[in-house]
Design a protein around this motif. Structure first.
Motif, PDB file in Angstrom:
ATOM      1  N   GLU A  85       6.544 -13.543  70.714  1.00  0.00           N
ATOM      2  CA  GLU A  85       6.497 -14.604  71.736  1.00  0.00           C
ATOM      3  C   GLU A  85       7.880 -15.144  72.059  1.00  0.00           C
ATOM      4  OE1 GLU A  85       2.885 -16.226  72.026  1.00  0.00           O
ATOM      5  OE2 GLU A  85       2.530 -14.288  71.078  1.00  0.00           O
ATOM      6  N   ARG A  86       8.931 -14.500  71.586  1.00  0.00           N
ATOM      7  CA  ARG A  86      10.271 -14.985  71.902  1.00  0.00           C
ATOM      8  C   ARG A  86      11.021 -13.907  72.655  1.00  0.00           C
ATOM      9  NH1 ARG A  86      12.798 -18.998  67.798  1.00  0.00           N
ATOM     10  NH2 ARG A  86      14.428 -18.553  69.280  1.00  0.00           N
ATOM     11  N   GLN A  87      12.033 -14.325  73.400  1.00  0.00           N
ATOM     12  CA  GLN A  87      12.830 -13.377  74.178  1.00  0.00           C
ATOM     13  C   GLN A  87      14.267 -13.412  73.672  1.00  0.00           C
ATOM     14  OE1 GLN A  87      11.732 -11.546  76.932  1.00  0.00           O
ATOM     15  NE2 GLN A  87       9.657 -12.265  76.463  1.00  0.00           N
ATOM     16  N   PHE A  88      14.829 -12.257  73.479  1.00  0.00           N
ATOM     17  CA  PHE A  88      16.253 -12.157  73.128  1.00  0.00           C
ATOM     18  C   PHE A  88      16.888 -11.142  74.051  1.00  0.00           C
ATOM     19  CE2 PHE A  88      13.918 -13.254  69.275  1.00  0.00           C
ATOM     20  CZ  PHE A  88      14.571 -14.422  68.903  1.00  0.00           C
ATOM     21  N   SER A  89      18.172 -11.376  74.398  1.00  0.00           N
ATOM     22  CA  SER A  89      18.807 -10.407  75.290  1.00  0.00           C
ATOM     23  C   SER A  89      19.672  -9.427  74.517  1.00  0.00           C
ATOM     24  CB  SER A  89      19.620 -11.136  76.355  1.00  0.00           C
ATOM     25  OG  SER A  89      20.556 -11.979  75.729  1.00  0.00           O
ATOM     26  N   SER A  90      20.166  -9.853  73.364  1.00  0.00           N
ATOM     27  CA  SER A  90      21.083  -8.991  72.639  1.00  0.00           C
ATOM     28  C   SER A  90      21.045  -9.329  71.151  1.00  0.00           C
ATOM     29  CB  SER A  90      22.487  -9.221  73.203  1.00  0.00           C
ATOM     30  OG  SER A  90      23.403  -8.450  72.508  1.00  0.00           O
ATOM     31  N   ALA A  91      20.879  -8.313  70.323  1.00  0.00           N
ATOM     32  CA  ALA A  91      20.775  -8.553  68.879  1.00  0.00           C
ATOM     33  C   ALA A  91      21.845  -7.782  68.129  1.00  0.00           C
ATOM     34  CB  ALA A  91      19.392  -8.131  68.385  1.00  0.00           C
ATOM     35  N   LEU A  92      22.361  -8.404  67.071  1.00  0.00           N
ATOM     36  CA  LEU A  92      23.308  -7.739  66.177  1.00  0.00           C
ATOM     37  C   LEU A  92      22.684  -7.666  64.789  1.00  0.00           C
ATOM     38  CD1 LEU A  92      26.102  -6.555  65.549  1.00  0.00           C
ATOM     39  CD2 LEU A  92      26.881  -8.875  65.077  1.00  0.00           C
ATOM     40  N   VAL A  93      22.559  -6.453  64.279  1.00  0.00           N
ATOM     41  CA  VAL A  93      22.037  -6.255  62.930  1.00  0.00           C
ATOM     42  C   VAL A  93      23.210  -5.901  62.028  1.00  0.00           C
ATOM     43  CG1 VAL A  93      20.509  -4.868  61.472  1.00  0.00           C
ATOM     44  CG2 VAL A  93      19.786  -5.500  63.796  1.00  0.00           C
ATOM     45  N   LEU A  94      23.381  -6.661  60.952  1.00  0.00           N
ATOM     46  CA  LEU A  94      24.481  -6.446  60.010  1.00  0.00           C
ATOM     47  C   LEU A  94      23.945  -5.719  58.788  1.00  0.00           C
ATOM     48  CD1 LEU A  94      25.416 -10.039  60.730  1.00  0.00           C
ATOM     49  CD2 LEU A  94      27.106  -8.217  61.044  1.00  0.00           C
ATOM     50  N   GLY A  95      24.500  -4.535  58.514  1.00  0.00           N
ATOM     51  CA  GLY A  95      24.017  -3.726  57.396  1.00  0.00           C
ATOM     52  C   GLY A  95      23.524  -2.386  57.905  1.00  0.00           C
ATOM     53  N   ALA A  96      23.355  -1.436  56.990  1.00  0.00           N
ATOM     54  CA  ALA A  96      22.866  -0.114  57.421  1.00  0.00           C
ATOM     55  C   ALA A  96      22.003   0.535  56.347  1.00  0.00           C
ATOM     56  CB  ALA A  96      24.052   0.785  57.787  1.00  0.00           C
ATOM     57  N   GLY A  97      21.377  -0.292  55.501  1.00  0.00           N
ATOM     58  CA  GLY A  97      20.469   0.228  54.479  1.00  0.00           C
ATOM     59  C   GLY A  97      19.026   0.185  54.986  1.00  0.00           C
ATOM     60  N   GLY A  98      18.086   0.185  54.044  1.00  0.00           N
ATOM     61  CA  GLY A  98      16.670   0.207  54.403  1.00  0.00           C
ATOM     62  C   GLY A  98      16.232  -1.028  55.184  1.00  0.00           C
ATOM     63  N   ALA A  99      16.802  -2.185  54.847  1.00  0.00           N
ATOM     64  CA  ALA A  99      16.416  -3.421  55.529  1.00  0.00           C
ATOM     65  C   ALA A  99      16.903  -3.407  56.977  1.00  0.00           C
ATOM     66  CB  ALA A  99      17.002  -4.621  54.785  1.00  0.00           C
ATOM     67  N   ALA A 100      18.123  -2.890  57.198  1.00  0.00           N
ATOM     68  CA  ALA A 100      18.653  -2.799  58.560  1.00  0.00           C
ATOM     69  C   ALA A 100      17.803  -1.842  59.390  1.00  0.00           C
ATOM     70  CB  ALA A 100      20.100  -2.305  58.521  1.00  0.00           C
ATOM     71  N   ARG A 101      17.390  -0.788  58.753  1.00  0.00           N
ATOM     72  CA  ARG A 101      16.541   0.209  59.423  1.00  0.00           C
ATOM     73  C   ARG A 101      15.233  -0.436  59.904  1.00  0.00           C
ATOM     74  NH1 ARG A 101      17.008   5.634  58.724  1.00  0.00           N
ATOM     75  NH2 ARG A 101      15.146   6.746  59.322  1.00  0.00           N
ATOM     76  N   ALA A 102      14.610  -1.230  59.031  1.00  0.00           N
ATOM     77  CA  ALA A 102      13.364  -1.921  59.400  1.00  0.00           C
ATOM     78  C   ALA A 102      13.628  -2.900  60.548  1.00  0.00           C
ATOM     79  CB  ALA A 102      12.780  -2.655  58.201  1.00  0.00           C
ATOM     80  N   ALA A 103      14.759  -3.606  60.491  1.00  0.00           N
ATOM     81  CA  ALA A 103      15.074  -4.588  61.530  1.00  0.00           C
ATOM     82  C   ALA A 103      15.274  -3.905  62.882  1.00  0.00           C
ATOM     83  CB  ALA A 103      16.324  -5.379  61.136  1.00  0.00           C
ATOM     84  N   VAL A 104      16.001  -2.796  62.911  1.00  0.00           N
ATOM     85  CA  VAL A 104      16.262  -2.117  64.185  1.00  0.00           C
ATOM     86  C   VAL A 104      14.955  -1.583  64.792  1.00  0.00           C
ATOM     87  CG1 VAL A 104      17.399  -0.139  65.286  1.00  0.00           C
ATOM     88  CG2 VAL A 104      18.672  -1.559  63.665  1.00  0.00           C
ATOM     89  N   VAL A 105      14.122  -0.981  63.959  1.00  0.00           N
ATOM     90  CA  VAL A 105      12.838  -0.468  64.470  1.00  0.00           C
ATOM     91  C   VAL A 105      11.988  -1.625  65.002  1.00  0.00           C
ATOM     92  CG1 VAL A 105      10.664   0.662  63.805  1.00  0.00           C
ATOM     93  CG2 VAL A 105      12.858   1.622  63.070  1.00  0.00           C
ATOM     94  N   ALA A 106      12.013  -2.749  64.316  1.00  0.00           N
ATOM     95  CA  ALA A 106      11.236  -3.918  64.751  1.00  0.00           C
ATOM     96  C   ALA A 106      11.765  -4.462  66.082  1.00  0.00           C
ATOM     97  CB  ALA A 106      11.298  -5.011  63.683  1.00  0.00           C
ATOM     98  N   LEU A 107      13.072  -4.522  66.235  1.00  0.00           N
ATOM     99  CA  LEU A 107      13.650  -5.082  67.465  1.00  0.00           C
ATOM    100  C   LEU A 107      13.380  -4.161  68.653  1.00  0.00           C
ATOM    101  CD1 LEU A 107      17.002  -6.460  66.015  1.00  0.00           C
ATOM    102  CD2 LEU A 107      14.929  -7.732  66.591  1.00  0.00           C
ATOM    103  N   GLU A 108      13.392  -2.887  68.382  1.00  0.00           N
ATOM    104  CA  GLU A 108      13.048  -1.893  69.413  1.00  0.00           C
ATOM    105  C   GLU A 108      11.578  -2.076  69.812  1.00  0.00           C
ATOM    106  OE1 GLU A 108      11.934   2.721  68.748  1.00  0.00           O
ATOM    107  OE2 GLU A 108      13.804   2.073  67.924  1.00  0.00           O
ATOM    108  N   GLU A 109      10.728  -2.231  68.817  1.00  0.00           N
ATOM    109  CA  GLU A 109       9.295  -2.440  69.048  1.00  0.00           C
ATOM    110  C   GLU A 109       9.051  -3.720  69.863  1.00  0.00           C
ATOM    111  OE1 GLU A 109       7.175  -0.207  67.836  1.00  0.00           O
ATOM    112  OE2 GLU A 109       5.287  -1.250  68.239  1.00  0.00           O
ATOM    113  N   LEU A 110       9.867  -4.739  69.611  1.00  0.00           N
ATOM    114  CA  LEU A 110       9.734  -6.009  70.339  1.00  0.00           C
ATOM    115  C   LEU A 110      10.340  -5.934  71.739  1.00  0.00           C
ATOM    116  CD1 LEU A 110      10.647  -8.472  67.458  1.00  0.00           C
ATOM    117  CD2 LEU A 110       8.424  -8.370  68.615  1.00  0.00           C
ATOM    118  N   GLY A 111      11.070  -4.868  72.017  1.00  0.00           N
ATOM    119  CA  GLY A 111      11.632  -4.685  73.358  1.00  0.00           C
ATOM    120  C   GLY A 111      12.929  -5.440  73.599  1.00  0.00           C
TER     121      GLY A 111
END
Ligand code: ATR
Length: 270
Positions: free
Chosen positions: A114-140
């Motif tokens: 229910e929230r809108q973001f225009s640009s996201a920065l994910v810090l890290g490149a392990g398993g948690a970063a991977r989950a975050a990127v997939v989630a942000l992609e899923e959220l559009g």
């Protein structure tokens, strides 16, 4: 009397998991006849667990580090999100088939819906970063960039997931309205006072989201709050991944407020 159902968590090491207390509490609250137990597993014997899961059978399970990738190989079928991320953290049964889901991604998304973001920065490149990127992609979220101390890892993950890789030195200049700490900086221990970004990073308005939840208020979140940003702690991701697993296993809702209170109480007592 309904038959008791056994639920499990496997991982290595497993000592600090709050999952058994949380799920056993929720079984009691909802009246679901479940018992949730921790099964620390030696990595070389992990296949035995999946044999046991099918033989006993175990009604549902959580899988944590380092077995999430292996769990994807062991299920009869995995969700689109679990397949995309290449890891399963929740096992459940449907029509006699063992299914795999990744509720870490679902849990991460829960406070952002229910929230809108225009640009996201994910810090890290392990398993948690991977989950975050997939989630942000899923959220559009239209623009997602990944920055990591070791640039080669950011580049590899970014090219695999189709987002931008940003050199670590350029993270401060990256304008975003959502910043995610998926590094281990700020976690209880030697790095507790550290943040993946300087306080001056927090310009304008945005949401700072930390995947770390011990402590709940990390340096990253304290700096963000002081600059007027909204903050979201990793407690939400932990509680919501558990609530999503609980729903898959029982068809019931784990009571939200009680779950947060239990987790916060357990963290405070640590
Ligand atoms: P997880 O799977 O939980 O994400 P991980 O794979 O150990 O854990 O990843 C930890 C992350 O924290 C990595 O992105 C790591 O950066 P490197 O890939 O360069 O190691 C990051 N990290 C750990 N210590 C750091 C530090 N002192 N400064 C910056 N990043 C750090």
């Amino acid at each position: 009397m309904p038959a008791e159902k056994l639920y499990a968590i496997i991982g290595h090491p497993l000592g600090h998991s709050l999952s058994p207390a949380l799920h056993n509490w929720a079984f009691g609250e909802t009246g679901h006849p479940g018992v949730y137990m921790a099964f620390p597993q030696e990595p070389e014997r992990v296949a035995d667990f999946f044999t046991a899961m099918r033989a006993l059978p175990i009604a549902g399970a959580n899988v944590t580090i380092p077995f999430k990738v292996e769990a994807l190989r062991q299920v009869d079928s995995a969700s689109a999100i679990a397949s995309r991320i290449g890891a399963v953290n929740t096992l459940y049964w449907k029509d006699g088939r063992l299914l795999g889901e990744n509720t870490d991604v679902i849990g991460f998304m829960a406070p952002l819906r229910e929230r809108q973001f225009s640009s996201a920065l994910v810090l890290g490149a392990g398993g948690a970063a991977r989950a975050a990127v997939v989630a942000l992609e899923e959220l559009g979220v239209p623009r997602v960039a990944l920055a990591n101390r070791t640039f080669a890892k950011a580049r590899k993950l970014a090219s695999e997931l189709g987002c931008e890789a940003l050199p670590w030195e350029e993270r401060e200049g990256f304008a975003c309205d959502l910043a995610v700490n998926a590094t281990s900086l700020g976690m209880k221990g030697v790095r507790v006072a550290e943040s993946p970004v300087p306080a001056s990073f927090f310009k304008g308005r945005g949401l700072a989201y930390d995947i770390v939840y011990t402590p709940e208020r990390t340096r990253f979140l304290a700096d963000a709050a002081a600059a007027g940003w909204e903050i979201q702690s990793g407690v939400a991701m932990f509680v919501e991944q558990a609530r999503a697993a609980f729903a898959l296993w029982t068809g019931l809702e784990m009571p939200r407020e009680g779950a947060y209170a239990l987790v916060r109480g357990a963290l405070a007592a640590k």
